[in-house]
Design a protein around this motif. Structure first.
Motif, PDB file in Angstrom:
ATOM      1  N   TYR A   1       0.862  -1.193   0.000  1.00  0.00           N
ATOM      2  CA  TYR A   1       0.000   0.000   0.000  1.00  0.00           C
ATOM      3  C   TYR A   1       0.894   1.237   0.000  1.00  0.00           C
ATOM      4  O   TYR A   1       1.057   1.896   1.033  1.00  0.00           O
ATOM      5  CB  TYR A   1      -0.894   0.018   1.239  1.00  0.00           C
ATOM      6  CG  TYR A   1      -1.755  -1.208   1.378  1.00  0.00           C
ATOM      7  CD1 TYR A   1      -2.899  -1.365   0.606  1.00  0.00           C
ATOM      8  CD2 TYR A   1      -1.424  -2.205   2.279  1.00  0.00           C
ATOM      9  CE1 TYR A   1      -3.690  -2.488   0.732  1.00  0.00           C
ATOM     10  CE2 TYR A   1      -2.217  -3.340   2.414  1.00  0.00           C
ATOM     11  CZ  TYR A   1      -3.347  -3.481   1.640  1.00  0.00           C
ATOM     12  OH  TYR A   1      -4.122  -4.582   1.761  1.00  0.00           O
ATOM     13  N   PRO A   2       1.506   1.548  -1.132  1.00  0.00           N
ATOM     14  CA  PRO A   2       2.563   2.571  -1.110  1.00  0.00           C
ATOM     15  C   PRO A   2       2.059   3.987  -0.874  1.00  0.00           C
ATOM     16  O   PRO A   2       2.849   4.863  -0.523  1.00  0.00           O
ATOM     17  CB  PRO A   2       3.208   2.445  -2.489  1.00  0.00           C
ATOM     18  CG  PRO A   2       2.168   1.835  -3.344  1.00  0.00           C
ATOM     19  CD  PRO A   2       1.257   1.036  -2.469  1.00  0.00           C
ATOM     20  N   ARG A   3       0.783   4.232  -1.061  1.00  0.00           N
ATOM     21  CA  ARG A   3       0.333   5.620  -0.979  1.00  0.00           C
ATOM     22  C   ARG A   3       0.311   6.136   0.451  1.00  0.00           C
ATOM     23  O   ARG A   3       1.308   6.650   0.925  1.00  0.00           O
ATOM     24  CB  ARG A   3      -1.046   5.753  -1.624  1.00  0.00           C
ATOM     25  CG  ARG A   3      -0.965   5.360  -3.098  1.00  0.00           C
ATOM     26  CD  ARG A   3      -1.613   6.359  -4.006  1.00  0.00           C
ATOM     27  NE  ARG A   3      -1.280   5.987  -5.378  1.00  0.00           N
ATOM     28  CZ  ARG A   3      -2.161   5.541  -6.272  1.00  0.00           C
ATOM     29  NH1 ARG A   3      -3.425   5.471  -5.965  1.00  0.00           N
ATOM     30  NH2 ARG A   3      -1.777   5.203  -7.472  1.00  0.00           N
ATOM     31  N   ARG A   4      -0.821   5.961   1.158  1.00  0.00           N
ATOM     32  CA  ARG A   4      -0.910   6.599   2.466  1.00  0.00           C
ATOM     33  C   ARG A   4      -0.191   5.794   3.532  1.00  0.00           C
ATOM     34  O   ARG A   4       0.721   6.269   4.180  1.00  0.00           O
ATOM     35  CB  ARG A   4      -2.376   6.762   2.867  1.00  0.00           C
ATOM     36  CG  ARG A   4      -3.039   7.823   2.053  1.00  0.00           C
ATOM     37  CD  ARG A   4      -4.022   8.618   2.885  1.00  0.00           C
ATOM     38  NE  ARG A   4      -4.830   9.407   1.964  1.00  0.00           N
ATOM     39  CZ  ARG A   4      -6.150   9.389   1.926  1.00  0.00           C
ATOM     40  NH1 ARG A   4      -6.825   8.648   2.782  1.00  0.00           N
ATOM     41  NH2 ARG A   4      -6.798  10.104   1.058  1.00  0.00           N
TER      42      ARG A   4
ATOM     43  N   ALA B   1       3.543   5.599   2.938  1.00  0.00           N
ATOM     44  CA  ALA B   1       4.259   6.841   3.237  1.00  0.00           C
ATOM     45  C   ALA B   1       4.396   7.001   4.739  1.00  0.00           C
ATOM     46  O   ALA B   1       5.476   7.329   5.254  1.00  0.00           O
ATOM     47  CB  ALA B   1       3.504   8.027   2.646  1.00  0.00           C
TER      48      ALA B   1
ATOM     49  N   SER C   1       3.517  -4.963  -8.768  1.00  0.00           N
ATOM     50  CA  SER C   1       3.148  -4.592 -10.129  1.00  0.00           C
ATOM     51  C   SER C   1       3.373  -5.742 -11.110  1.00  0.00           C
ATOM     52  O   SER C   1       3.164  -5.584 -12.302  1.00  0.00           O
ATOM     53  CB  SER C   1       3.939  -3.369 -10.564  1.00  0.00           C
ATOM     54  OG  SER C   1       5.311  -3.662 -10.490  1.00  0.00           O
TER      55      SER C   1
ATOM     56  N   VAL D   1       0.716  12.568 -13.790  1.00  0.00           N
ATOM     57  CA  VAL D   1       1.695  13.047 -12.816  1.00  0.00           C
ATOM     58  C   VAL D   1       2.802  13.859 -13.446  1.00  0.00           C
ATOM     59  O   VAL D   1       3.492  14.593 -12.788  1.00  0.00           O
ATOM     60  CB  VAL D   1       2.320  11.859 -12.040  1.00  0.00           C
ATOM     61  CG1 VAL D   1       1.416  11.461 -10.908  1.00  0.00           C
ATOM     62  CG2 VAL D   1       2.596  10.695 -12.959  1.00  0.00           C
TER      63      VAL D   1
END
Lengths: 286, 676
Positions: A111-114, A117, A174, B373
């Motif tokens: 879950y790289p987003r929230r 981070a 991915s 982006v």
């Protein structure tokens, strides 16, 4: 086309492989000897390390190969039994670090987003913290016991493995077979445990071995500062007592200071060499 | 300079290869990539080398350029360029040959261009190396060349970096680079395979034009028989490292004397033939040669194959017309009257059930956007409208074909259906129920991917791969899973023994069968097939297409068949939708759409498909689309196609956006110029 590329890769790996294999074997032999020493300590040690078996401050002689300490305990036996503490703490702390590191790395990578981070900022904080002072404060606060030492070390060295594993997970998530699993309707839990975590195992092995090397050194530092378990002496605590009794300044350093120092170095170097050769094999496949 | 007389091209061949053999000695195995081929290329002819992957076509041409790494490659035989032996050349002589006299263009232009150097500099590079010209002279020449290969405003694009060029432009730049030193021979290795049909057609035209202008000899390596028919004078068909047949293009296409060639020609779906219910298929998979060939490499897959075919290696021998040679002992049995490869009867694709129609998939005003982006802060808020207001329906037991150029949003639409991406608005209903993204009622949609190998976890056994959907959705108990997997393996035509093996042990076609079995395991209502055959060898594509059609006739699943290959789509679909920049521009029944397309984009797409028959090929007077797909982040106003449309009306198409309207029952078009 692919066969050509594969051939080139194979050739390169073979060439680079030789040195790293030799070093790896050195590491395995060193670690193997130390492990044998730890496992068979009761048979190998000439005396019980906690008993007074001779006069204090005895130099090496026929009865005591490395002499005795300030209370007349046999130093060789202390060294042999000390390997148990050092290795167990090192391995257990690395295992704890790997557990935390894998959990954080996998979550942050998947879950790289929230969440990712957020977790990685946590990792950054742990990496930035000045190691030793924090270690000392924590160890002093929690009290001197083997378990506490292990946990404190584990809690401080997980950040490195977490970063490595996160980067692998970022690439894994991915991959098309992860997408395929999601297209089958698999929940995230399923894809993480079936397709992502098993594929990080190799990498995790490498960072585990490397973490053991680090943990052994940290354990030695803690014990040398007198923050180790007072009942079970490790190589570090042998050094602590040697320092406390002034052995560093007398001829006794040759049998009281040098042997535990060399053992610490050997253990840490052994694991580091294994890690090096493992990573050499693992990394090209990333 | 050698006195080359074109009229007697045969007398002085430009390139002469004799008994070329290439062997790769890998740590684990030995691969005989090329097993003794001989060929000649005359000055200023276009010679096509056709074959499936692994047939040795690229390897043999790489050895001409001395580009094979050795070891592991062991090359023997003689290669002569204008009479000079190439294999004995020193590194310096080879360097002079490469670039100056023979140049090469590769499949993937982005990876052949250095991303950190400007295009113009890369083109000028070989001039500076071989001709020693000054920097400014090289630059001037680069501008000229870019202009010559059809880059608009070449003088202002010469200082661009490769990433600023589109795929088609990059391939043009590669060609400009190859032509920089006026070579005599151009080797093009699958130069259009990575490109869209419309761009492919542009590149083919360009090469043909340049060939005539520079009197170049071109060796065109490809797997696509359609492209060959468009461009080649002479053809050689390769299989398992051998040339099986060679001759003038018209002979090869019109009167082939080798069963393999005829199988290839029969098994590719074509736009210029009637649709048959089944495609003719070549059984089995291409051969991988691990030891010296003893007999005909094709005999196990050949309908004419007899026991003695495996005993002696057939050599190329005269067959029929002059210069036509075939390596088949049965070559004289072949003729136009004999049908070696039976296909099904002409007509509608088979349909499932009793003909009652039931809508399974219903998509309404679907929009999927991605954040763009790239660029400055100003553009950060911009979005790429990958799918922008799409309506479609698929009925039970029927197939909707979805075609369009790459970047048109067809893959995103498929992924939205499989709940892999979340739409920003609009609805998707499967059998009347909307997709629930949170709990994931997602068993009903399954997916088949383009590359079956990367879509499978390489560490899992085939049995576990196929059984995975059953486990995810807890559809069967443990012993029942095994049973069901064996059942599925049988359905897709794989042996039960496949169960315990790993995906890497299978060929591409077999892997796609495994993927099909996996998609079927959960008993879905809809299967989204995203380019399911485009990564497969030509001879295997037909097998997979037939398999999908057969399975559909059996279980009544609805298929969304996404592909860029219009001929394949025509073959399997009941209905076809054409997408352009996130919108559907035309949707109709298959025969209607292919027979009388109304939208200019559909027409152009159909025109761009090369027909595998030289008679129809080069002389067609066709509409060519110019340029590339505009960026979906910044679609043109009005009709999105107007920038490339040959019939666009200024002041209408560029301002008002056309709606998708039903102009005839079941035929929807979005164009101002199509009257109801």
């Amino acid at each position: 086309m692919t066969s050509k590329a594969a051939a080139g890769r194979a050739g390169r790996r073979r060439r680079r492989g030789r040195t790293s294999d030799v070093l790896g074997i050195c590491g395995v032999v060193t670690v193997g000897l130390l492990l044998i020493m730890a496992v068979f300590a009761p048979w190998l040690a000439p005396y019980d390390p906690s008993e007074r078996v001779g006069r204090p401050f005895q130099p090496p002689g026929r009865e005591h190969l490395l002499g005795t300490n300030d209370v007349g305990q046999d130093l060789l036996s202390e060294m042999i039994y000390g390997s148990r503490v050092s290795l167990v703490v090192g391995i257990a702390a690395a295992a704890a670090a790997l557990l935390i590191g894998t959990a954080v790395g996998v979550l942050a990578g998947y879950y790289p987003r929230r969440l990712g981070a957020f977790l990685m900022r946590g990792v950054d904080v742990v990496l930035i913290l000045p190691f030793l002072p924090l270690l000392i404060v924590l160890a002093a606060y929690l009290g001197r016991s083997l378990l506490n030492t292990t946990l404190v070390i584990g809690a401080l060295i997980w950040a490195g493995p977490a970063r490595i594993i996160r980067s692998q997970v970022l690439s894994l998530r991915s991959r098309e077979y992860v997408l395929a699993a999601r297209s089958m309707g698999a929940p995230d839990r399923w894809t993480i445990f079936r397709h992502v975590v098993p594929r990080t195992a190799l990498l995790a092995t490498g960072s585990f071995v490397r973490a053991v090397a680090g943990a052994i050194l940290l354990e030695a530092s803690l014990s040398f500062l007198g923050l180790g378990d007072p009942i079970q002496k490790s190589w570090g605590s042998v050094l602590f007592w040697a320092q406390a009794r002034g052995a560093f300044l007398t001829p006794a350093w040759k049998w009281w200071v040098l042997p535990p120092g060399l053992l610490i170095m050997a253990a840490s170097l052994g694991f580091a060499l294994i890690a090096f050769s493992l990573e050499e094999r693992i990394n090209p496949r990333l | 300079m050698t006195d080359v007389s074109v009229d007697h091209g045969k007398a002085v061949p430009l390139l002469e290869i004799e008994d070329l053999r290439v062997r790769f000695e890998l740590p684990t195995e030995v691969v005989h990539a090329v097993g003794g081929i001989s060929l000649e290329v005359a000055p200023s002819e276009i010679f096509a080398l056709v074959g499936e992957s692994g047939s040795g076509k690229s390897v043999s041409m790489l050895s001409v350029m001395g580009l094979l790494p050795s070891p592991p490659a062991a090359v023997s035989g003689s290669i002569r360029f204008e009479g000079r032996e190439v294999s004995g050349m020193s590194g310096r002589e080879l360097n002079r040959l490469r670039g100056r006299e023979a140049a090469m263009v590769f499949q993937e232009p982005m990876s052949s261009l250095n991303p950190v150097h400007r295009i113009g500099r890369q083109i000028g590079e070989s001039l500076r190396i071989h001709r020693g010209v000054t920097r400014s002279e090289a630059r001037r020449r680069a501008v000229y060349l870019l202009d010559r290969v059809g880059i608009p405003a070449a003088a202002s694009r010469v200082d661009d970096y490769p990433h600023e060029f589109s795929g088609g432009m990059r391939q043009r730049a590669m060609i400009a680079m190859a032509l920089a030193c006026d070579p005599k021979l151009l080797i093009a290795d699958e130069p259009t395979t990575a490109l869209d049909v419309t761009v492919q057609a542009q590149i083919i035209d360009l090469v043909r034009e340049l060939q005539a202008e520079y009197r170049l000899a071109v060796v065109w390596i490809t797997h696509d028989l359609g492209v060959v028919a468009e461009i080649a004078d002479r053809v050689a068909v390769m299989y398992a490292g051998r040339i099986l047949e060679t001759g003038p293009a018209s002979e090869i296409y019109g009167a082939t004397r080798h069963p393999y060639t005829s199988g290839l020609l029969r098994s590719i779906p074509r736009l210029d033939r009637q649709v048959t219910s089944r495609l003719a298929e070549i059984p089995g998979a291409p051969l991988k040669v691990s030891q010296e060939l003893r007999g005909c490499p094709f005999h196990q897959r050949c309908p004419l194959g007899q026991d003695d075919c495996g005993d002696a290696l057939p050599e190329l021998e005269a067959a029929g017309a002059p210069a036509h040679r075939s390596a088949c002992v049965h070559r004289d049995q072949m003729g136009p009257s004999i049908e070696l490869w039976p296909a099904g009867a002409a007509g509608e694709p088979r349909t499932y059930g009793d003909g009652r129609r039931e809508v399974v998939v219903s998509v309404r005003r679907l929009e999927v956007h991605f954040p763009a982006v790239r660029g400055s802060a100003r553009s950060r808020r911009r979005v790429v409208r990958a799918v922008d207001g799409v309506d479609l329906e698929i009925e039970r037991g029927r197939t909707l074909g979805l075609v369009g150029e790459s970047g048109c949003g067809k893959t995103t639409l498929g992924r939205a259906l499989a709940a892999l991406v979340r739409p920003v608005s609009g609805s998707i209903q499967i059998t009347g129920r909307p997709i629930d993204y949170r709990s994931g009622r997602r068993r009903v949609v399954q997916m088949i991917f383009q590359d079956p190998f990367s879509a499978m976890n390489p560490g899992m056994r085939v049995g576990d791969i196929i059984g995975e959907p059953l486990r995810i959705h807890r559809l069967a108990s443990k012993p029942r899973i095994q049973e069901r997997v064996l059942d599925l393996l049988e359905q897709v035509g794989l042996p039960p023994g496949a169960h315990g093996r790993y995906p890497h042990e299978f060929s591409g076609g077999q892997r796609q069968r495994i993927a099909v079995a996996r998609a079927l395991a959960a008993d879905p209502e809809v299967v989204v097939c995203d380019e399911p055959v485009s990564s497969l060898d030509v001879s295997v594509q037909a097998q997979v297409v037939n398999l999908l059609a057969d399975l559909q006739a059996g279980n009544g699943m609805a298929l969304l068949f996404i592909a860029h290959d219009l001929a394949v789509v025509r073959h399997i679909s009941h209905e076809v939708a054409v997408m352009y920049l996130g919108e559907i521009v035309e949707r109709a029944g298959r025969d209607r759409l292919y027979g009388s397309p109304l939208h200019p984009y559909t027409k152009a797409l159909l025109e761009a498909v090369p027909a595998p028959s030289p008679a129809v090929g080069p002389d067609r007077n066709r509409i060519r689309l110019t340029g590339d797909l505009p960026s979906p982040a910044d679609p043109p106003p009005g009709c999105r196609f107007h920038t490339r449309c040959p019939v666009a009306v200024e002041g209408l198409c560029s301002i008002r956006k056309p709606e998708l309207e039903e102009v005839r029952p079941g035929h929807w078009v979005s164009c101002h110029l199509v009257s109801r």
